[in-house]
Design a protein around this motif. Structure first.
Motif, PDB file in Angstrom:
ATOM      1  N   LYS A   1      14.698  12.956  12.372  1.00 32.62           N
ATOM      2  CA  LYS A   1      14.766  11.819  11.465  1.00 32.62           C
ATOM      3  C   LYS A   1      15.356  10.596  12.178  1.00 32.62           C
TER       4      LYS A   1
ATOM      5  N   PHE B   1       6.235   6.590  10.941  1.00 28.59           N
ATOM      6  CA  PHE B   1       5.893   7.399   9.779  1.00 28.59           C
ATOM      7  C   PHE B   1       4.638   8.208  10.068  1.00 28.59           C
TER       8      PHE B   1
ATOM      9  N   LEU C   1      -2.428   7.918   0.842  1.00 26.74           N
ATOM     10  CA  LEU C   1      -1.771   8.645   1.919  1.00 26.74           C
ATOM     11  C   LEU C   1      -0.475   9.267   1.420  1.00 26.74           C
TER      12      LEU C   1
ATOM     13  N   PHE D   1       3.118  10.219   2.830  1.00 28.82           N
ATOM     14  CA  PHE D   1       3.953   9.895   3.975  1.00 28.82           C
ATOM     15  C   PHE D   1       5.118  10.854   4.134  1.00 28.82           C
ATOM     16  N   GLY D   2       5.519  11.031   5.392  1.00 30.38           N
ATOM     17  CA  GLY D   2       6.784  11.684   5.674  1.00 30.38           C
ATOM     18  C   GLY D   2       7.924  10.692   5.476  1.00 30.38           C
ATOM     19  N   GLU D   3       9.140  11.147   5.720  1.00 34.60           N
ATOM     20  CA  GLU D   3      10.324  10.317   5.479  1.00 34.60           C
ATOM     21  C   GLU D   3      10.576   9.300   6.580  1.00 34.60           C
TER      22      GLU D   3
ATOM     23  N   LEU E   1      -4.381  -0.565  -3.085  1.00 34.72           N
ATOM     24  CA  LEU E   1      -3.342   0.361  -3.518  1.00 34.72           C
ATOM     25  C   LEU E   1      -1.977  -0.312  -3.524  1.00 34.72           C
TER      26      LEU E   1
ATOM     27  N   TYR F   1       2.087   0.919  -3.024  1.00 33.90           N
ATOM     28  CA  TYR F   1       3.019   1.962  -2.638  1.00 33.90           C
ATOM     29  C   TYR F   1       4.428   1.482  -2.941  1.00 33.90           C
TER      30      TYR F   1
ATOM     31  N   ALA G   1      15.322   4.985   3.288  1.00 31.48           N
ATOM     32  CA  ALA G   1      15.355   6.254   4.026  1.00 31.48           C
ATOM     33  C   ALA G   1      14.310   7.258   3.540  1.00 31.48           C
ATOM     34  N   GLU G   2      13.291   6.767   2.864  1.00 28.38           N
ATOM     35  CA  GLU G   2      12.189   7.639   2.467  1.00 28.38           C
ATOM     36  C   GLU G   2      10.864   7.014   2.910  1.00 28.38           C
ATOM     37  N   GLY G   3       9.827   7.830   2.940  1.00 24.19           N
ATOM     38  CA  GLY G   3       8.518   7.282   3.226  1.00 24.19           C
ATOM     39  C   GLY G   3       7.918   6.623   2.001  1.00 24.19           C
ATOM     40  N   PRO G   4       6.937   5.734   2.191  1.00 24.62           N
ATOM     41  CA  PRO G   4       6.250   5.139   1.036  1.00 24.62           C
ATOM     42  C   PRO G   4       5.576   6.216   0.196  1.00 24.62           C
ATOM     43  N   THR G   5       5.571   6.026  -1.108  1.00 26.54           N
ATOM     44  CA  THR G   5       4.853   6.939  -1.996  1.00 26.54           C
ATOM     45  C   THR G   5       3.823   6.156  -2.794  1.00 26.54           C
ATOM     46  N   PHE G   6       2.696   6.774  -2.984  1.00 25.30           N
ATOM     47  CA  PHE G   6       1.589   6.145  -3.697  1.00 25.30           C
ATOM     48  C   PHE G   6       1.969   5.895  -5.150  1.00 25.30           C
TER      49      PHE G   6
ATOM     50  N   LEU H   1      -5.575   2.253   6.179  1.00 26.06           N
ATOM     51  CA  LEU H   1      -4.932   1.310   5.275  1.00 26.06           C
ATOM     52  C   LEU H   1      -4.229   0.214   6.058  1.00 26.06           C
TER      53      LEU H   1
ATOM     54  N   PHE I   1      -1.360  -2.591   5.460  1.00 23.44           N
ATOM     55  CA  PHE I   1      -0.267  -2.817   4.527  1.00 23.44           C
ATOM     56  C   PHE I   1       0.248  -4.244   4.593  1.00 23.44           C
TER      57      PHE I   1
END
Lengths: 115, 109
Positions: free
Chosen positions: A9, A90, A104, A106-108, B34, B36, B41-46, B97, B99
């Motif tokens: 991470k 990512f 998509l 995504f991971g963290e 889209l 997001y 500290a997290e990835g993008p979420t749809f 994609l 962004f």
């Protein structure tokens, strides 16, 4: 269970070193990606693999070498690290390459700092 | 050649009110648009998407509007809730994609 997981991470290293970031997805998806988010917060695609085959390579220096041993894994190896490589990387996956809605998963993210 | 622009880097909205996030694009060849959402500290979420053949898509509190003639995409959140505080990215694409730079939304209780 994490759907898309990346390790490590956080990664702090010296210029000139070689490092790898690993990514695994347990969603059964065919397509995996690496995106880079730089200091200006742009999220840019670097690579895309579909069933272990390289599909997209977005003008990334050849110091960056992705490797996909199987469709559930996409690792990123970076040689001779430079200061400008500092970013959050990512990993992502999607069900299919074509004809999907573009969603998509995504991971963290893996924050790489090059000193 | 920034194809996607989110001109507001940040937005603050009172809880319960409507949040409107905007996005402009230059390339007309995209099939899907889209949104997001990203927490620290997290990835993008749809969050929600819209096909290029539609001009509106609604999912609960979230509605996305597409104005193809103006090349403009917007996301409406109503009513806004504290948990909506995050960075929102618009994205366009077919096989890959592209962004925007994101808008940080802060919901004030």
């Amino acid at each position: 269970d994490t759907a898309v997981s990346q390790t490590p991470k956080y990664l702090v290293t010296q210029m000139g070193n070689d490092k790898s970031i690993k990514c695994e997805q347990n969603l059964g998806h065919d397509t995996m990606y690496w995106y880079k988010q730089d200091s200006k917060k742009f999220l840019k695609i670097m690579f895309s693999y579909n069933n272990k085959e390289l599909i997209i390579n977005e003008t990334v220096p050849n110091r960056f070498s992705p490797k996909s041993p199987d469709k559930a894994h996409l690792n990123l190896h970076i040689n001779s690290l430079e200061l400008g490589d500092s970013a959050v990387y990512f990993c992502a996956s999607s069900p299919t390459q074509r004809g999907n809605t573009g969603e998509l998963f995504f991971g963290e993210g893996s924050r790489l700092t090059v000193l | 050649d920034q194809q996607v622009k989110q001109n507001s880097p940040s937005l603050s909205v009172q809880e319960g009110r409507i949040s409107i996030l905007n996005c402009d694009y230059t390339n007309s060849m995209f099939d899907y648009f889209l949104w997001y959402k990203k927490y620290p500290a997290e990835g993008p979420t749809f969050l929600i998407s819209i096909s290029s053949i539609k001009d509106k898509n609604e999912d609960g509190r979230f509605t996305v509007f597409l104005n193809k003639s103006a090349k403009h995409l917007s996301l409406h959140i109503v009513p806004s809730q504290p948990g909506d505080s995050a960075v929102y990215f618009c994205a366009f694409g077919n096989e890959k994609l592209t962004f925007g730079t994101g808008t940080r939304l802060t919901i004030i209780p």
